[in-house]
Design an enzyme around this catalytic site. Structure first.
Site, PDB file in Angstrom:
ATOM      1  N   GLU A 396       0.862  -1.193   0.000  1.00  0.00           N
ATOM      2  CA  GLU A 396       0.000   0.000   0.000  1.00  0.00           C
ATOM      3  C   GLU A 396       0.887   1.228   0.000  1.00  0.00           C
ATOM      4  O   GLU A 396       1.993   1.184   0.557  1.00  0.00           O
ATOM      5  CB  GLU A 396      -0.861   0.033   1.282  1.00  0.00           C
ATOM      6  CG  GLU A 396      -1.799  -1.131   1.429  1.00  0.00           C
ATOM      7  CD  GLU A 396      -2.437  -1.164   2.830  1.00  0.00           C
ATOM      8  OE1 GLU A 396      -2.026  -0.404   3.714  1.00  0.00           O
ATOM      9  OE2 GLU A 396      -3.349  -1.980   3.021  1.00  0.00           O
ATOM     10  N   LYS A 398       2.497   4.382   1.406  1.00  0.00           N
ATOM     11  CA  LYS A 398       2.674   4.872   2.780  1.00  0.00           C
ATOM     12  C   LYS A 398       2.489   6.390   2.737  1.00  0.00           C
ATOM     13  O   LYS A 398       3.372   7.130   2.312  1.00  0.00           O
ATOM     14  CB  LYS A 398       4.072   4.516   3.331  1.00  0.00           C
ATOM     15  CG  LYS A 398       4.232   4.882   4.793  1.00  0.00           C
ATOM     16  CD  LYS A 398       5.598   4.484   5.334  1.00  0.00           C
ATOM     17  CE  LYS A 398       5.686   4.610   6.848  1.00  0.00           C
ATOM     18  NZ  LYS A 398       5.302   5.894   7.404  1.00  0.00           N
ATOM     19  N   ARG A 403      -1.858   9.485  11.598  1.00  0.00           N
ATOM     20  CA  ARG A 403      -2.687   8.309  11.840  1.00  0.00           C
ATOM     21  C   ARG A 403      -4.023   8.750  12.428  1.00  0.00           C
ATOM     22  O   ARG A 403      -4.072   9.630  13.300  1.00  0.00           O
ATOM     23  CB  ARG A 403      -1.956   7.411  12.843  1.00  0.00           C
ATOM     24  CG  ARG A 403      -2.555   6.043  13.070  1.00  0.00           C
ATOM     25  CD  ARG A 403      -2.018   5.076  12.059  1.00  0.00           C
ATOM     26  NE  ARG A 403      -2.425   3.713  12.313  1.00  0.00           N
ATOM     27  CZ  ARG A 403      -1.569   2.725  12.589  1.00  0.00           C
ATOM     28  NH1 ARG A 403      -0.273   2.971  12.710  1.00  0.00           N
ATOM     29  NH2 ARG A 403      -1.993   1.497  12.740  1.00  0.00           N
ATOM     30  N   ARG A 419      -2.664   8.687  16.991  1.00  0.00           N
ATOM     31  CA  ARG A 419      -1.781   7.555  17.279  1.00  0.00           C
ATOM     32  C   ARG A 419      -1.564   7.384  18.781  1.00  0.00           C
ATOM     33  O   ARG A 419      -1.337   6.288  19.273  1.00  0.00           O
ATOM     34  CB  ARG A 419      -0.466   7.901  16.571  1.00  0.00           C
ATOM     35  CG  ARG A 419       0.639   6.997  16.718  1.00  0.00           C
ATOM     36  CD  ARG A 419       1.891   7.744  16.306  1.00  0.00           C
ATOM     37  NE  ARG A 419       3.002   7.107  16.944  1.00  0.00           N
ATOM     38  CZ  ARG A 419       3.816   6.270  16.347  1.00  0.00           C
ATOM     39  NH1 ARG A 419       3.699   6.013  15.082  1.00  0.00           N
ATOM     40  NH2 ARG A 419       4.777   5.676  17.006  1.00  0.00           N
ATOM     41  N   GLU A 453      -4.978   6.932   7.483  1.00  0.00           N
ATOM     42  CA  GLU A 453      -4.038   8.053   7.530  1.00  0.00           C
ATOM     43  C   GLU A 453      -4.772   9.281   6.998  1.00  0.00           C
ATOM     44  O   GLU A 453      -5.435   9.205   5.944  1.00  0.00           O
ATOM     45  CB  GLU A 453      -2.818   7.723   6.657  1.00  0.00           C
ATOM     46  CG  GLU A 453      -1.683   8.699   6.771  1.00  0.00           C
ATOM     47  CD  GLU A 453      -0.739   8.461   7.967  1.00  0.00           C
ATOM     48  OE1 GLU A 453      -1.083   7.688   8.887  1.00  0.00           O
ATOM     49  OE2 GLU A 453       0.334   9.076   7.977  1.00  0.00           O
ATOM     50  N   LYS A 557       2.259  -5.712   3.752  1.00  0.00           N
ATOM     51  CA  LYS A 557       1.544  -6.444   4.804  1.00  0.00           C
ATOM     52  C   LYS A 557       1.137  -7.834   4.308  1.00  0.00           C
ATOM     53  O   LYS A 557       0.720  -7.970   3.148  1.00  0.00           O
ATOM     54  CB  LYS A 557       0.275  -5.670   5.203  1.00  0.00           C
ATOM     55  CG  LYS A 557       0.525  -4.237   5.629  1.00  0.00           C
ATOM     56  CD  LYS A 557      -0.779  -3.463   5.800  1.00  0.00           C
ATOM     57  CE  LYS A 557      -0.528  -2.013   6.184  1.00  0.00           C
ATOM     58  NZ  LYS A 557      -1.752  -1.212   6.247  1.00  0.00           N
ATOM     59  N   ARG A 571       4.703  -3.531  17.216  1.00  0.00           N
ATOM     60  CA  ARG A 571       5.560  -3.209  16.077  1.00  0.00           C
ATOM     61  C   ARG A 571       6.244  -4.519  15.717  1.00  0.00           C
ATOM     62  O   ARG A 571       7.258  -4.881  16.314  1.00  0.00           O
ATOM     63  CB  ARG A 571       6.595  -2.147  16.468  1.00  0.00           C
ATOM     64  CG  ARG A 571       7.412  -1.621  15.289  1.00  0.00           C
ATOM     65  CD  ARG A 571       8.523  -0.700  15.750  1.00  0.00           C
ATOM     66  NE  ARG A 571       8.055   0.560  16.291  1.00  0.00           N
ATOM     67  CZ  ARG A 571       7.718   1.621  15.554  1.00  0.00           C
ATOM     68  NH1 ARG A 571       7.796   1.560  14.244  1.00  0.00           N
ATOM     69  NH2 ARG A 571       7.319   2.734  16.127  1.00  0.00           N
ATOM     70  N   LYS A 577       7.624  -1.491   6.568  1.00  0.00           N
ATOM     71  CA  LYS A 577       7.572  -0.196   5.875  1.00  0.00           C
ATOM     72  C   LYS A 577       8.871  -0.015   5.105  1.00  0.00           C
ATOM     73  O   LYS A 577       9.951  -0.343   5.597  1.00  0.00           O
ATOM     74  CB  LYS A 577       7.345   0.957   6.859  1.00  0.00           C
ATOM     75  CG  LYS A 577       8.365   1.076   7.956  1.00  0.00           C
ATOM     76  CD  LYS A 577       8.090   2.293   8.843  1.00  0.00           C
ATOM     77  CE  LYS A 577       8.996   2.293  10.053  1.00  0.00           C
ATOM     78  NZ  LYS A 577       8.884   3.423  10.923  1.00  0.00           N
TER      79      LYS A 577
HETATM   80  N1  LIG Z   1      -1.048   2.296   4.151  1.00  0.00           N
HETATM   81  C1  LIG Z   1      -0.670   2.502   5.387  1.00  0.00           C
HETATM   82  N2  LIG Z   1      -0.786   1.514   6.318  1.00  0.00           N
HETATM   83  C2  LIG Z   1      -0.389   1.692   7.589  1.00  0.00           C
HETATM   84  N3  LIG Z   1       0.177   2.830   8.050  1.00  0.00           N
HETATM   85  C3  LIG Z   1       0.341   3.842   7.183  1.00  0.00           C
HETATM   86  C4  LIG Z   1      -0.087   3.724   5.828  1.00  0.00           C
HETATM   87  N4  LIG Z   1       0.210   4.893   5.214  1.00  0.00           N
HETATM   88  C5  LIG Z   1       0.768   5.688   6.127  1.00  0.00           C
HETATM   89  N5  LIG Z   1       0.872   5.075   7.324  1.00  0.00           N
HETATM   90  C6  LIG Z   1       1.508   5.666   8.532  1.00  0.00           C
HETATM   91  O1  LIG Z   1       2.778   5.037   8.730  1.00  0.00           O
HETATM   92  C7  LIG Z   1       2.967   4.701  10.094  1.00  0.00           C
HETATM   93  C8  LIG Z   1       3.677   3.376  10.162  1.00  0.00           C
HETATM   94  O2  LIG Z   1       4.996   3.556  10.421  1.00  0.00           O
HETATM   95  P1  LIG Z   1       5.490   3.238  11.905  1.00  0.00           P
HETATM   96  O3  LIG Z   1       4.693   2.149  12.438  1.00  0.00           O
HETATM   97  O4  LIG Z   1       6.933   3.001  11.919  1.00  0.00           O
HETATM   98  O5  LIG Z   1       5.132   4.527  12.666  1.00  0.00           O
HETATM   99  P2  LIG Z   1       6.148   5.660  13.059  1.00  0.00           P
HETATM  100  O6  LIG Z   1       7.017   5.248  14.188  1.00  0.00           O
HETATM  101  O7  LIG Z   1       5.340   6.872  13.216  1.00  0.00           O
HETATM  102  O8  LIG Z   1       7.099   5.727  11.847  1.00  0.00           O
HETATM  103  P3  LIG Z   1       7.118   6.667  10.655  1.00  0.00           P
HETATM  104  O9  LIG Z   1       8.055   7.718  11.079  1.00  0.00           O
HETATM  105  O10 LIG Z   1       7.661   5.810   9.584  1.00  0.00           O
HETATM  106  O11 LIG Z   1       5.732   7.143  10.390  1.00  0.00           O
HETATM  107  C9  LIG Z   1       1.574   4.544  10.634  1.00  0.00           C
HETATM  108  O12 LIG Z   1       1.565   4.883  11.997  1.00  0.00           O
HETATM  109  C10 LIG Z   1       0.720   5.458   9.800  1.00  0.00           C
HETATM  110  O13 LIG Z   1       0.592   6.701  10.447  1.00  0.00           O
END
Ligand SMILES: Nc1ncnc2c1ncn2[C@@H]1O[C@H](COP(=O)(O)OP(=O)(O)OP(=O)(O)O)[C@@H](O)[C@H]1O
Length: 741
Positions: A396, A398, A403, A419, A453, A557, A571, A577
């Protein structure tokens, strides 16, 4: 989870033991040195208690020593901690042949003494706050995780045995919170409030108190000192756990112009009734700095130990108990990540006298935010294919936004949670409207929870806008007609529908449900752009498309099979990612906390020119330095950030919980309060004698890890400081990088 990590990165297994050994050494050093214990940092996210199995896997049997043995232990448990730690690994085999008693007091129906206090009370009165203050004092001087779990288990067990109604306030006070995160109830008192209250309670002037505070460095120590010198004519009524908690809630609920003064009066009342030790912890709790080294995971293990189901007689061996305790902790963990509300969980535990049946009675509930599932970084196709070789996976986009967990309640209300479980509904009235439109064709829907998101969006050009634009949006009580930055929701998961939890469903089935339930509205409510793959063919092209569309990269995923359920708060490798920018670097950006700054020179004179950044070591509760950062800033940013820190976020001294080496070049010109998280990118990670990040956790024990060529990306306003990149994550990134070299 740790097993998986070991599988992917073999050296990490060793690292864990090096870490424990160094931790023991550090403990000794702490005992020997006058340096203060690291203190608790503000506000935990609801994710921070997870990864239970990671470090407690081999430790649970140690908690299950016979009660008699616990009672006879030296009351000064803190002196023994390093020894206990070193004995841990052998404890299972030592006890495996002997019968052990169940720690669940309800099973055994007997009172258990506490090794840290002689305070007792009867079931017809309330638990005294003195009891908790004694526990806090012992925990403060303890860094061994096992010893902390033992003390907390004794605290909970004693309360369950005598005044079970006090368990809920006790848990909140131990976690330095007033209620569930989504209720947003905060102490709303700063240092000035505490100083004013202390002044009124003790007769010392605020000026004198301030001077003394600068010397002592800790508001709790100051409060304790004041109480010791204060004479009172009449003995005020003793404080109870319930009473203190209720008073704190009252203070937090005060609003309006006079609320600060009112709050001071309530605090003064508490301080007048408090003993020296009680005053110390009251002052600290109010400022969110309890410093007893416990996170949610310790609370979960301790509660699970108290409420573990009674073993059948043939399971009463240490190994048998170990299994029961692990299962109880896993159950409580799973329940809390789906329903992070102690007010709902604790009454059920008390009523059932066990963790059994908890999952059925405490379920996912619209209106209560679930801990969001998180992703691990990957940078190569082989990482993905190795992980998902047995199943198809979906890629998907990103999206670069925020969030949003969107809940639709049976009464028709929509709630939007960040979040960190904050209630963002007042910020997004437009999303509430979009959700109702997206549902309008489906009148069978009574309730749901979706994961998404939110991205700033230009409806005229149909293009996504930057994360910075989204951050510029107003935050409080926004009116639809005032909205200047429109947003689009990109929905990617559904966790709950019409009264049923879908968490255990495969992602394939959840996605089908999501697509069936909602209609898309261009620019307002869309599904993530996604494609299903069984091999790498086409993934690189999709990555390029995602970047062109303004996304950060791809989320990858598992669609079906054991890795495809939704794991709240976790996590894990089930979500990966992949960010284009980082494919040639360490694989992910880091979220770091500025703890100091260096004055700029030349073009940057008059503002800070560089900053000292730290990661968060959740084990020692320290901020450990990882780099000096001087690139990636605009001139405007440097001016505004200099102003921000100079306006009340500069410290006279570094916090006792800052892990900084003696290297002169590292010492900053000014120290900062830990109050922001900065996303930072780097070329790679290297061992360094000047930095302390993850020090002692890797083979070169006397060195920490440092970032090479760090570059500032942005402020992460959605992350509290204790949600910064952890020392464990740094170790993992370092090892991953090494294994790819
Ligand atoms: N398709 C998607 N599926 C899931 N999460 C997504 C998607 N697109 C964007 N996101 C965002 O990416 C984040 C996932 O990365 P991670 O779990 O590492 O969070 P993070 O620590 O905030 O890291 P990052 O700095 O990469 O956002 C999710 O919390 C969400 O906000």
């Amino acid at each position: 989870m740790r097993t998986r990590l070991c599988f992917l990165v073999p050296p990490v297994h060793k690292i864990f033991y090096v870490q424990r050994a160094s931790f023991i050494m550090k403990r000794k050093a702490v005992n020997a040195s006058p340096r203060k214990q690291p203190s608790k940092v503000p506000k935990s996210s609801i994710c921070s208690y997870l990864s239970l199995q990671q470090k407690e896997e081999h430790s649970l049997s140690d908690i299950v020593k016979p009660a008699k043995e616990n009672v006879n232990q030296n009351a000064n448990m803190t002196q023994q901690t390093s020894q206990e730690d070193s004995e841990t690994s052998s404890s299972t085999s030592e006890h495996s042949s002997s019968l052990v008693e169940n720690p669940n007091p309800v099973c055994e129906e007997k009172l258990v003494e506490c090794t840290f206090t002689n305070v007792t009370w009867q079931g017809n009165s309330r638990a005294p706050f003195r009891f908790l203050a004694d526990a806090f004092e012992t925990m403060e001087a303890t860094t061994s995780r096992l010893a902390l779990i033992k003390i907390l288990t004794q605290v909970f067990r004693k309360i369950v045995n005598t005044t079970p109604d006090d368990l809920l306030p006790c848990v909140y006070l131990c976690t330095n919170t007033l209620g569930p995160a989504h209720e947003g109830l905060e102490f709303k008192a700063g240092e000035a409030t505490v100083l004013n209250a202390l002044s009124s309670a003790t007769g010392n002037s605020v000026k004198v108190l301030k001077e003394r505070l600068t010397k002592l460095g800790d508001i709790g120590d100051l409060a304790a000192e004041c109480r010791t010198t204060q004479q009172t004519m009449f003995k005020p009524p003793s404080l109870t756990i319930h009473g203190v908690y209720q008073e704190f809630r009252t203070m937090a609920n005060l609003a309006g112009k006079l609320s600060t003064k009112e709050r001071e009066k309530h605090l003064q009342k508490l301080l007048v009734s408090a003993s020296s030790k009680e005053a110390k912890y009251i002052a600290r709790i109010v400022l969110g700095k309890l410093r007893i080294h416990i996170a949610y995971k310790t609370v979960i293990v301790a509660l699970a130990t108290v409420f573990a189901p009674c073993p059948k007689s043939d399971a009463k061996t240490t190994d048998g108990m170990d299994v029961i305790l692990k299962e109880a902790a896993a159950t409580l963990n799973a329940v809390y990540s789906q329903l992070p509300v102690w007010d709902r969980i604790i009454p059920v535990l008390i009523q059932n006298k066990s963790t059994e049946g908890l999952e059925e009675q405490c379920r996912l509930t619209p209106g209560v935010p679930v801990g969001p599932m998180l992703a691990k970084p990957v940078k190569e196709a082989s990482d993905v294919l190795e992980r998902f070789q047995e199943c198809s996976f979906v890629c998907e986009y990103k999206y670069d936004g925020m969030r949003a967990q969107i809940h639709y309640l049976t009464d028709g209300n929509v709630k939007i949670f960040s979040r960190n479980a904050e209630d963002d509904t007042p910020k997004y009235p437009d999303i509430v409207e979009s959700i109702k439109f997206a549902l309008s064709k489906n009148n069978t829907v009574t309730s749901f929870i979706i994961d998404s998101e939110v991205v700033a969006y230009d409806p005229e050009t149909n293009a996504m806008k930057s994360f910075q634009e989204l951050q510029g949006r107003a935050r409080k009580e926004v009116k639809i007609e005032d909205i200047k930055v429109p947003v689009c929701i990109f929905a990617f998961d559904i966790l709950f529908l019409n009264g049923e939890s879908l968490l255990k469903w495969s992602l394939k089935d959840r996605r089908e449900k999501l697509f069936d339930t909602f209609s898309t509205i261009q620019g307002k409510f869309q599904f993530t752009t996604s494609k299903v793959f069984t091999d790498w063919e086409g993934v690189d092209e999709m990555m390029d498309e995602a970047i062109k569309a303004g996304c950060e990269g791809l989320m990858i995923k598992a669609l079906t099979g054991e890795y495809s359920s939704y794991e709240p708060c976790n996590r894990s490798q089930n979500w990966l990612k992949m960010k284009k920018d980082y494919m040639n670097s360490i694989g992910d950006s880091l979220d770091l906390v500025p703890i100091g700054a260096y004055y700029g020179r030349g073009k940057r004179s008059g503002v800070f020119g560089a900053f000292l950044l730290a990661c968060y070591n959740s084990e020692t509760e320290e901020f450990q330095t990882v780099c000096k950062l001087g690139t990636g800033f605009s001139d405007e940013f440097l001016s505004s950030i200099t102003k921000f820190y100079k306006d009340g976020h500069i410290l006279a001294e570094p916090k006792p919980y800052y892990g900084v080496s003696d290297t002169p070049a590292i010492r900053p010109d000014v120290w900062f309060e830990p109050c922001q998280v900065w996303e930072t990118r780097c070329a790679d990670l290297t061992m360094s004698p000047s930095h302390t990040a993850a020090k002692g956790m890797l083979s070169e024990e006397d060195k920490g890890v440092a970032l090479r060529f760090p570059r500032f990306i942005r402020i992460r306003e959605d992350k509290p400081v204790d949600d910064a990149t952890t020392a464990d994550q740094i170790v993992e990134l370092y090892c991953n990088q090494k294994s790819k070299m």
